[in-house]
Design an enzyme around this catalytic site. Sequence first.
Site, mmCIF file in Angstrom:
data_model
loop_
_atom_site.group_PDB
_atom_site.id
_atom_site.type_symbol
_atom_site.label_atom_id
_atom_site.label_comp_id
_atom_site.label_asym_id
_atom_site.label_seq_id
_atom_site.Cartn_x
_atom_site.Cartn_y
_atom_site.Cartn_z
ATOM 1 C CE LYS A 155 -3.204 2.270 -9.769
ATOM 2 N NZ LYS A 155 -3.973 1.297 -10.535
ATOM 3 C CG ASN A 156 -4.581 4.001 -13.297
ATOM 4 O OD1 ASN A 156 -4.002 3.044 -12.762
ATOM 5 N ND2 ASN A 156 -5.693 4.498 -12.824
ATOM 6 C CB CYS B 41 -11.450 -5.534 -6.874
ATOM 7 S SG CYS B 41 -12.052 -4.072 -7.675
ATOM 8 N NE ARG C 112 -3.013 -3.156 -6.656
ATOM 9 C CZ ARG C 112 -4.056 -3.651 -7.323
ATOM 10 N NH1 ARG C 112 -5.033 -4.238 -6.680
ATOM 11 N NH2 ARG C 112 -4.113 -3.573 -8.630
ATOM 12 C CG ASP D 52 -9.687 6.009 -10.037
ATOM 13 O OD1 ASP D 52 -8.809 5.869 -10.895
ATOM 14 O OD2 ASP D 52 -10.586 5.179 -9.860
ATOM 15 N NE ARG E 153 -12.761 -2.674 -11.978
ATOM 16 C CZ ARG E 153 -11.603 -2.203 -11.529
ATOM 17 N NH1 ARG E 153 -11.271 -2.383 -10.284
ATOM 18 N NH2 ARG E 153 -10.763 -1.589 -12.344
HETATM 19 C C1 EPZ Z 1 -9.352 1.981 -15.141
HETATM 20 O O1 EPZ Z 1 -9.936 0.733 -14.778
HETATM 21 C C2 EPZ Z 1 -8.456 2.368 -13.974
HETATM 22 N N1 EPZ Z 1 -7.418 1.351 -13.773
HETATM 23 C C3 EPZ Z 1 -9.312 2.500 -12.702
HETATM 24 O O2 EPZ Z 1 -8.463 2.959 -11.679
HETATM 25 C C4 EPZ Z 1 -10.391 3.550 -12.930
HETATM 26 O O3 EPZ Z 1 -11.197 3.609 -11.784
HETATM 27 C C5 EPZ Z 1 -11.219 3.141 -14.148
HETATM 28 O O4 EPZ Z 1 -10.357 2.988 -15.301
HETATM 29 C C6 EPZ Z 1 -12.277 4.186 -14.497
HETATM 30 O O5 EPZ Z 1 -11.672 5.407 -14.751
HETATM 31 C C7 EPZ Z 1 -6.335 1.383 -14.566
HETATM 32 O O6 EPZ Z 1 -6.187 2.219 -15.443
HETATM 33 C C8 EPZ Z 1 -5.293 0.332 -14.302
HETATM 34 P P1 EPZ Z 1 -13.206 0.735 -17.044
HETATM 35 P P2 EPZ Z 1 -10.756 -0.119 -15.911
HETATM 36 O O7 EPZ Z 1 -13.041 -0.400 -17.974
HETATM 37 O O8 EPZ Z 1 -10.132 0.097 -17.224
HETATM 38 C C9 EPZ Z 1 -17.364 -1.506 -16.831
HETATM 39 C C10 EPZ Z 1 -7.332 2.835 -9.678
HETATM 40 O O9 EPZ Z 1 -7.704 3.162 -8.583
HETATM 41 N N2 EPZ Z 1 -16.784 -2.489 -17.751
HETATM 42 O O10 EPZ Z 1 -13.101 2.132 -17.587
HETATM 43 O O11 EPZ Z 1 -10.879 -1.501 -15.389
HETATM 44 C C11 EPZ Z 1 -16.710 -1.503 -15.451
HETATM 45 O O12 EPZ Z 1 -17.270 -2.515 -14.631
HETATM 46 C C12 EPZ Z 1 -8.227 2.048 -10.586
HETATM 47 O O13 EPZ Z 1 -6.227 3.155 -10.176
HETATM 48 C C13 EPZ Z 1 -17.606 -3.481 -18.268
HETATM 49 O O14 EPZ Z 1 -18.791 -3.557 -17.969
HETATM 50 O O15 EPZ Z 1 -12.173 0.603 -15.837
HETATM 51 C C14 EPZ Z 1 -17.019 -0.119 -14.954
HETATM 52 O O16 EPZ Z 1 -18.326 -0.087 -14.435
HETATM 53 C C15 EPZ Z 1 -9.458 1.596 -9.869
HETATM 54 N N3 EPZ Z 1 -17.063 -4.398 -19.120
HETATM 55 C C16 EPZ Z 1 -16.950 0.734 -16.224
HETATM 56 O O17 EPZ Z 1 -17.088 -0.180 -17.329
HETATM 57 C C17 EPZ Z 1 -15.728 -4.364 -19.474
HETATM 58 O O18 EPZ Z 1 -15.297 -5.228 -20.268
HETATM 59 C C18 EPZ Z 1 -15.638 1.491 -16.398
HETATM 60 O O19 EPZ Z 1 -14.595 0.551 -16.264
HETATM 61 C C19 EPZ Z 1 -14.912 -3.350 -18.925
HETATM 62 C C20 EPZ Z 1 -15.466 -2.417 -18.071
#
Ligand code: EPZ
Length: 438
Positions: free
Chosen positions: A23-24, A119, A404, A312, A124
């Site tokens: 998916k990702n 969420c 999803r 995850d 997020r």
């Molecule tokens: C991706 O989400 C994945 N989703 C998530 O999978 C996965 O859990 C996550 O990466 C971490 O590996 C997809 O790829 C569609 P991040 P993403 O930006 O990109 C903080 C699933 O189950 N952050 O790496 O949204 C954030 O809050 C999903 O498939 C900021 O603070 O995750 C988190 O604490 C769930 N500011 C950390 O960084 C920002 O602008 C990592 O988030 C962006 C993120």
Amino acid sequence: MEKIYIIEHTPSIFGNVKVSGSKNATLPILIATLLCNEKCIIDNVPEIEDVKTTVELLLACGAKVNWNKKEKIIEIDPPQDCPTIAPYKIVSKMRASILVLGPFLSKYKRALVYLPGGCSIGPRPINLHLMAMSKLGAEIDVNHGYIKSQVKDRLKGTTITFPKKTVGGTQNAILAAVLAKGTTIIENAAQEPEVVELVKALRQAGAKIEGEGTSVIKIKGVDELSSFHVKIIPDRIEAGTFLGLAATIDGEITIKDAPICHMESILKKFKEMGLEMKYDEYEDIGTIYVKKNKRLKGIEVSTEEYPGFPTDMQPIVMAACLKAEGCSVIRENIFDNRFVHVNEFIRLGANISVEKNTALVHGVKKLTGAVVEASDLRAGAALVLACASAEGKSYLLNVEHIERGYENFEQKLALLGIKIEKILKKEEELEKLRKIGK
Ligand code: EPZ
């Protein structure tokens, strides 16, 4: 009407399961087609809700999409002109829609994107996405729940240093920088395989990128991108979910098309639990033979950015620890609030205490069926594992979260012997179930 799972105690599992496309990896590659000038083809696309939502988004952007679900192939003709709007009804369903920001600004110089909400696993934020876009020269205005942005002339290459690793932020920065003027360096870039696969697709279309998979990615802007034809890698978290199943219920299963090369940290942890696994560690994508006929041992695990143990997989490995011997220590270091599933496990009879970002799981001998609710994709999958190992019958609500990201999940589980059935329930019937459960 709501979809729920009825799951009954399953003493053992046996059989084969094939891992679907990631998916990702799929979502950013689909969105990257907006940057191209010619038809793109993507193979091994999983038939899941989030892909359906992304196709809706691409259609709203004026792309032509032909999705052959049987052959798992999607063909996309990018739009000539694009309204560059990501509307509320789509972004509110799938926060990864924010990845259109990069292509909109890079190719069309303007964007109107609904602000994705939080969420169940945390607020997020997208501040780092917006930081990257403004560093590249976009004017960003966030008001009334929308991101309104425009680019005078063209994005300009620069150095973007992320204060923390962000998968989506890195992907958005790459999607923006590939058509910018000049060179962009991304420091503290995310190293996940889903970032690497996006770069491979863009490079095929003519992008000049190096360093993917490391923490420094260099992008030399080009004037246009042609097209790509790529195959989506198997989903390392789905493969990990079936390993989690095999660590939760006795039996013997074969996991085919597992992306072994992306699962080192996952395999290591299940080995530490005492799960019997056989696979060829030199195969990138291969078969994992798993066997469990004894109680496993509890472990200590901390989630980290790739190549560390993936966040995850945290709910999944917790499910496997619920009846393991001794006490497991599970630390969540990526998201602020990714323990919503703990209360649901406790309703099944688990013994878990949470202190800040650490959950202590004391293995119990028995779990008993209950009414439980999925809060997100991975927590939902983890609850299926726990319910199947609980005595009696369980009802799992909100299974749309699972749909999803897991293709044919209940069919794959049923083929392994899990007693699972998806039924439709009226809201008032769900209320009754919730009352029994609470
Ligand atoms: C991706 O989400 C994945 N989703 C998530 O999978 C996965 O859990 C996550 O990466 C971490 O590996 C997809 O790829 C569609 P991040 P993403 O930006 O990109 C903080 C699933 O189950 N952050 O790496 O949204 C954030 O809050 C999903 O498939 C900021 O603070 O995750 C988190 O604490 C769930 N500011 C950390 O960084 C920002 O602008 C990592 O988030 C962006 C993120």
